[in-house]
Design an enzyme around this catalytic site. Structure first.
Site, PDB file in Angstrom:
ATOM      1  CD  GLN A   1      -3.077 -57.857 -26.091  1.00  0.00           C
ATOM      2  OE1 GLN A   1      -2.360 -58.069 -25.127  1.00  0.00           O
ATOM      3  NE2 GLN A   1      -2.802 -56.952 -27.012  1.00  0.00           N
TER       4      GLN A   1
ATOM      5  CB  VAL B   1      -0.879 -61.222 -24.818  1.00  0.00           C
ATOM      6  CG1 VAL B   1      -0.552 -61.930 -26.117  1.00  0.00           C
ATOM      7  CG2 VAL B   1      -1.671 -62.121 -23.888  1.00  0.00           C
ATOM      8  CB  SER B   2      -0.418 -56.198 -22.708  1.00  0.00           C
ATOM      9  OG  SER B   2       0.893 -56.016 -23.191  1.00  0.00           O
ATOM     10  CB  THR B   3      -5.179 -57.078 -22.110  1.00  0.00           C
ATOM     11  OG1 THR B   3      -5.360 -57.347 -23.504  1.00  0.00           O
ATOM     12  CG2 THR B   3      -4.587 -55.691 -21.932  1.00  0.00           C
TER      13      THR B   3
END
Length: 187
Positions: free
Chosen positions: A14, A9-11
Site C-alpha cells: 500500500q 498503511v497496513s501492508t
C-alpha cells in the site's frame, strides 16, 4: 509547539504518499510513517516514537482516525496518553480535534465506527476464504517475503535492521520470522 504527522498503511504494497502529502499541506513539520496493521499497537515503532516525543502544546495529526488505530480502546488510550503529555490529537477527515470537549465525543464515536468497520472487514474476509475453500481455489495468503533469504542473511551474521533494509520491510517482520525457530545472529 510542533505539529507532528503520523501516516500508516497496513501492508507493504500500500502507498503512504497521499497521507504524507495531506500532512505536509496541513503544516506538519515532522512526519513519521510506517507500514503495519492498525489492529493494535504491536510493532508500531513510529507511533511509539511520536508519543514519546510529544511535549505540552504539540499536536499529533492523522488524516483519518483509522490511521491511528482500529480498536476503540486503543485509540482512546492513545488520545489519553497524548493528553497526559499536554498534547492534542487532530484528525483531518472529518476535521476534529481534542482541543474541545465536543472533539472527545466525536473521536470516541469515530473510534467505535473504525472498530466496527474492522470487524466487518474481517467477517467478509473470512466468508470469502470459506467460499474459496469450498470451491477448491483457496491456496492461503501470498508470501510477501523470502524467508529463506532472511534466514540466510541472519546466518551470515547480518542483524535484523540490516536485513530489513536489504529485503525492504520492517524490523518487526524480520524479528517475527527469526523468532519462528532460528536464533538471532548479530543481534
Amino acid at each position: 509547539m510542533s505539529r507532528i504527522g503520523y501516516a500508516r498503511v497496513s501492508t507493504v504494497d500500500q502507498d503512504l504518499e497521499t497521507q504524507m502529502a495531506k500532512l505536509k499541506a496541513e503544516g506538519c513539520n515532522i512526519i513519521r510513517s510506517e507500514k503495519v496493521s492498525g489492529a493494535n499497537r504491536e510493532g508500531r515503532v513510529e507511533l511509539a516514537t511520536i508519543i514519546d516525543f510529544l511535549r505540552p502544546g504539540d499536536e499529533l495529526v492523522v488524516t483519518r482516525l483509522d490511521r491511528l488505530g482500529r480498536d476503540t480502546r486503543d485509540v482512546l488510550n492513545l488520545i489519553h496518553e497524548c493528553e497526559q503529555r499536554g498534547a492534542f490529537v487532530t484528525v483531518l477527515d472529518p476535521h476534529v480535534s481534542t482541543r474541545g470537549e465536543m472533539g472527545h465525543i466525536v473521536l470516541t464515536v469515530l473510534g467505535m465506527v473504525a472498530q466496527m468497520e474492522r470487524r466487518f472487514i474481517k467477517e467478509r474476509q473470512r466468508e470469502g476464504i470459506e467460499k474459496a475453500k469450498g470451491d477448491g481455489v483457496y491456496r492461503g495468503g501470498k508470501q510477501r517475503l523470502d524467508r529463506d533469504q532472511i534466514l540466510q542473511l541472519n546466518a551470515d551474521g547480518k542483524g535484523p535492521a540490516e536485513i530489513a533494509r536489504v529485503v525492504g520491510c520492517s524490523r518487526m517482520q524480520i524479528y517475527r520470522i527469526l523468532k519462528g525457530g532460528e536464533a538471532l545472529a548479530g543481534a
